[in-house]
Design an enzyme around this catalytic site. Structure first.
Site, PDB file in Angstrom:
ATOM      1  NE  ARG A   1      11.713   1.511 -17.463  1.00  0.00           N
ATOM      2  CZ  ARG A   1      11.706   1.069 -16.188  1.00  0.00           C
ATOM      3  NH1 ARG A   1      10.646   1.249 -15.434  1.00  0.00           N
ATOM      4  NH2 ARG A   1      12.748   0.457 -15.693  1.00  0.00           N
TER       5      ARG A   1
ATOM      6  CB  ALA B   1      10.448   9.318 -10.218  1.00  0.00           C
TER       7      ALA B   1
ATOM      8  CD  GLU C   1      12.346   3.373  -7.769  1.00  0.00           C
ATOM      9  OE1 GLU C   1      11.599   4.199  -8.334  1.00  0.00           O
ATOM     10  OE2 GLU C   1      13.119   2.619  -8.382  1.00  0.00           O
TER      11      GLU C   1
ATOM     12  CE1 TYR D   1      11.368  -3.701 -10.823  1.00  0.00           C
ATOM     13  CE2 TYR D   1       9.164  -2.898 -10.280  1.00  0.00           C
ATOM     14  CZ  TYR D   1      10.385  -2.720 -10.891  1.00  0.00           C
ATOM     15  OH  TYR D   1      10.647  -1.561 -11.574  1.00  0.00           O
TER      16      TYR D   1
END
EC number: 3.4.17.-
Length: 225
Positions: free
Chosen positions: A42, A113, A186, A164
């Protein structure tokens, strides 16, 4: 969008009245690495002089509550915020572009994603944004439009409470720098594993997401404040 310009009055209205700036891939080096070495990579691929670990989480590298809650100072962590804000050339380039055009830009949409969510500010704190009613309305309608395609239901709401708390995100940065509509999609996991799947499974994610984007765009033209 371009294929339906002639046949869809709403699409024609959008493309006639608005400019769209599109970046197909933000983290090019990291994306390439995810194809060749680590599917779940990521971060960027920048080198660290003190550690063997590579990369910075580009969505923790923006100058908005940089390296606060939800980010890490350790270079080997997935949420490493970098040595300083905008240390990554990818982030610096996009931030420069947004600063240059921010008086004209009304919305910033980023695509991630995977989780089946449509998020809006704030990520870094539990608080209500000043134009909450307009943004919430746009998110609600976008999620309903998305669901109308294949019945997939996305959760929506402030990123901090819906997903979060995280600091240094591009979405929060865009909003704090005067872009009134800032969203993060997302996408559901067919988007995340897209290159492993046949087109018949990839296309639904694109189709339903486009309905949501179209809905948000039309909401902008109504000039809700």
């Amino acid at each position: 969008a371009l294929q339906t310009y002639q046949t869809d009055p709403a699409m024609r209205k959008m493309l006639t009245q608005l400019y769209f700036y599109i970046m197909p891939v933000f983290n090019v080096d990291g994306y390439h690495f995810s194809w060749t070495n680590d599917r779940f990579w990521r971060k960027t691929r920048s080198k660290n002089t003190r550690f063997r670990c590579h990369g910075v989480d580009a969505n923790r590298n923006w100058k908005v509550k940089w390296c606060d809650e939800g980010a890490s100072f350790h270079p080997c962590d997935d949420t490493y915020c970098g040595p300083f804000p905008e240390s990554e050339p990818e982030v610096k380039a996009v931030a420069h572009f947004l600063r240059k055009h921010r008086k004209q830009i009304k919305a910033y949409l980023s695509f991630h994603a995977y989780a089946q969510m449509l998020l809006y500010p704030y990520s870094y704190k539990y608080a209500t944004i000043p134009n909450f009613s307009c943004v919430e309305s746009a998110a609600y309608n976008a999620v309903n439009a998305l669901q109308s395609a294949y019945g997939v239901r996305y959760r929506y709401g402030p990123a901090s409470s819906t997903l979060y708390v995280s600091s240094g995100s591009s979405m929060d940065w865009a909003y704090k720098n005067g872009i009134p509509y800032a969203f993060a999609f997302e996408l559901r996991d067919t988007g995340h594993f897209g290159f492993l799947l046949p087109e018949s499974l990839i296309k639904p994610t694109c189709t339903e997401t486009m309905l949501a984007v179209k809905n948000i765009t039309l909401h902008l033209l109504k000039k809700c404040h």
